[in-house]
Write a protein that holds these residues in place. Structure first.
Motif, mmCIF file in Angstrom:
data_model
loop_
_atom_site.group_PDB
_atom_site.id
_atom_site.type_symbol
_atom_site.label_atom_id
_atom_site.label_comp_id
_atom_site.label_asym_id
_atom_site.label_seq_id
_atom_site.Cartn_x
_atom_site.Cartn_y
_atom_site.Cartn_z
ATOM 1 N N ASN A 17 0.827 -1.197 0.000
ATOM 2 C CA ASN A 17 0.000 0.000 0.000
ATOM 3 C C ASN A 17 0.870 1.259 0.000
ATOM 4 O O ASN A 17 0.860 2.008 0.965
ATOM 5 C CB ASN A 17 -0.916 -0.023 1.229
ATOM 6 N N PRO A 18 1.585 1.508 -1.097
ATOM 7 C CA PRO A 18 2.496 2.660 -1.103
ATOM 8 C C PRO A 18 1.782 4.007 -1.050
ATOM 9 O O PRO A 18 2.391 5.014 -0.698
ATOM 10 C CB PRO A 18 3.269 2.501 -2.414
ATOM 11 N N ASP A 19 0.486 4.078 -1.370
ATOM 12 C CA ASP A 19 -0.234 5.354 -1.336
ATOM 13 C C ASP A 19 -0.318 5.928 0.077
ATOM 14 O O ASP A 19 -0.325 7.139 0.245
ATOM 15 C CB ASP A 19 -1.656 5.193 -1.892
ATOM 16 N N ASN A 20 -0.419 5.077 1.064
ATOM 17 C CA ASN A 20 -0.551 5.520 2.451
ATOM 18 C C ASN A 20 0.755 5.407 3.231
ATOM 19 O O ASN A 20 0.744 5.520 4.455
ATOM 20 C CB ASN A 20 -1.632 4.702 3.169
ATOM 21 N N LEU A 21 1.853 5.193 2.532
ATOM 22 C CA LEU A 21 3.121 4.938 3.201
ATOM 23 C C LEU A 21 3.547 6.091 4.114
ATOM 24 O O LEU A 21 4.022 5.854 5.232
ATOM 25 C CB LEU A 21 4.215 4.634 2.181
ATOM 26 N N GLU A 22 3.354 7.333 3.692
ATOM 27 C CA GLU A 22 3.749 8.472 4.531
ATOM 28 C C GLU A 22 2.985 8.479 5.855
ATOM 29 O O GLU A 22 3.561 8.761 6.905
ATOM 30 C CB GLU A 22 3.524 9.796 3.788
ATOM 31 N N LYS A 23 1.703 8.184 5.791
ATOM 32 C CA LYS A 23 0.890 8.144 7.012
ATOM 33 C C LYS A 23 1.328 6.993 7.914
ATOM 34 O O LYS A 23 1.368 7.137 9.138
ATOM 35 C CB LYS A 23 -0.593 8.025 6.675
ATOM 36 N N ILE A 24 1.646 5.880 7.310
ATOM 37 C CA ILE A 24 2.095 4.722 8.086
ATOM 38 C C ILE A 24 3.436 5.020 8.750
ATOM 39 O O ILE A 24 3.635 4.728 9.929
ATOM 40 C CB ILE A 24 2.171 3.461 7.189
ATOM 41 N N ILE A 25 4.349 5.634 8.006
ATOM 42 C CA ILE A 25 5.656 5.990 8.570
ATOM 43 C C ILE A 25 5.481 6.971 9.723
ATOM 44 O O ILE A 25 6.106 6.825 10.784
ATOM 45 C CB ILE A 25 6.596 6.563 7.482
ATOM 46 N N LEU A 26 4.617 7.961 9.552
ATOM 47 C CA LEU A 26 4.384 8.936 10.617
ATOM 48 C C LEU A 26 3.805 8.258 11.863
ATOM 49 O O LEU A 26 4.228 8.544 12.987
ATOM 50 C CB LEU A 26 3.441 10.043 10.128
ATOM 51 N N CYS A 27 2.879 7.344 11.669
ATOM 52 C CA CYS A 27 2.315 6.617 12.807
ATOM 53 C C CYS A 27 3.391 5.777 13.495
ATOM 54 O O CYS A 27 3.441 5.715 14.731
ATOM 55 C CB CYS A 27 1.152 5.746 12.342
ATOM 56 N N MET A 28 4.255 5.156 12.723
ATOM 57 C CA MET A 28 5.345 4.366 13.299
ATOM 58 C C MET A 28 6.308 5.267 14.081
ATOM 59 O O MET A 28 6.820 4.880 15.129
ATOM 60 C CB MET A 28 6.102 3.592 12.216
ATOM 61 N N LYS A 29 6.536 6.480 13.592
ATOM 62 C CA LYS A 29 7.378 7.441 14.325
ATOM 63 C C LYS A 29 6.720 7.825 15.651
ATOM 64 O O LYS A 29 7.398 7.946 16.679
ATOM 65 C CB LYS A 29 7.639 8.695 13.487
ATOM 66 N N LEU A 30 5.406 8.014 15.634
ATOM 67 C CA LEU A 30 4.680 8.321 16.868
ATOM 68 C C LEU A 30 4.773 7.159 17.850
ATOM 69 O O LEU A 30 5.037 7.365 19.042
ATOM 70 C CB LEU A 30 3.217 8.651 16.555
ATOM 71 N N LEU A 31 4.587 5.946 17.355
ATOM 72 C CA LEU A 31 4.710 4.765 18.219
ATOM 73 C C LEU A 31 6.127 4.633 18.780
ATOM 74 O O LEU A 31 6.305 4.321 19.960
ATOM 75 C CB LEU A 31 4.326 3.494 17.453
ATOM 76 N N ALA A 32 7.128 4.875 17.939
ATOM 77 C CA ALA A 32 8.524 4.800 18.392
ATOM 78 C C ALA A 32 8.796 5.850 19.462
ATOM 79 O O ALA A 32 9.512 5.586 20.447
ATOM 80 C CB ALA A 32 9.472 4.970 17.211
ATOM 81 N N THR A 33 8.227 7.032 19.296
ATOM 82 C CA THR A 33 8.416 8.101 20.282
ATOM 83 C C THR A 33 7.766 7.738 21.608
ATOM 84 O O THR A 33 8.372 7.920 22.668
ATOM 85 C CB THR A 33 7.850 9.433 19.745
#
Length: 158
Positions: A17-33
């Motif tokens: 699902n590359p269309d939503n990749l930016e949103k997924i990456i941002l969510c993963m950054k939030l989870l990592a934080t």
């Protein structure tokens, strides 16, 4: 910044699902934080042999005075079973004491001990300073923006 589990998840999603990749990456950054905040918090409190929930219970008893386990559980937003575990640990460490209630010997009140007060004084000061440091590089405007963003994200969680 991302933990291996977050990177792996992103790599697996990237092909689907590359269309939503930016949103997924941002969510993963939030989870990592949030993971990093939780880990750092646990490390800071561990030197006092406390967890965040035990710190909360000690602070509650220090501020409110004697409470029943049920009342303490309600204030802390935990189940009676979870509260029992916290009570047992703090009692074993002599940070709280139990006093029987004369009308019903099966019930008791929780009270902070002198040792508990000493621990809470130091631990709470350090914990508060640590919390302030976490957001110290943010301006008032950025704090407001972050608060709004987090509220929007929380609204989307179902």
């Amino acid at each position: 910044m991302l933990a291996q589990k977050h990177t792996t998840f992103i790599d697996l999603i990237r092909t689907r699902n590359p269309d939503n990749l930016e949103k997924i990456i941002l969510c993963m950054k939030l989870l990592a934080t949030t993971d990093a905040i939780d880990k750092s918090c646990a490390e800071k409190l561990d030197c006092h042999q406390l967890s965040e929930s035990r710190l909360l219970l000690l602070t509650l008893l220090n501020e409110k005075g004697a409470l029943t386990p049920q009342t303490a559980a309600e204030f802390c937003g935990v189940t009676k079973a979870t509260m029992t575990q916290q009570i047992n640990t703090l009692f074993k460490d002599q940070l709280i004491d139990k006093q029987s209630i004369e009308e019903d010997r099966r019930k008791y009140l929780l009270m902070i001990t002198g040792k508990g007060q000493q621990v809470i004084t130091k631990a709470l000061a350090e914990h508060t300073a640590w919390i302030e440091k976490v957001t110290s590089s943010l301006s008032d405007s950025e704090m407001d923006q972050l608060s709004e963003i987090l509220a929007k994200i929380k609204h989307n969680i179902r």
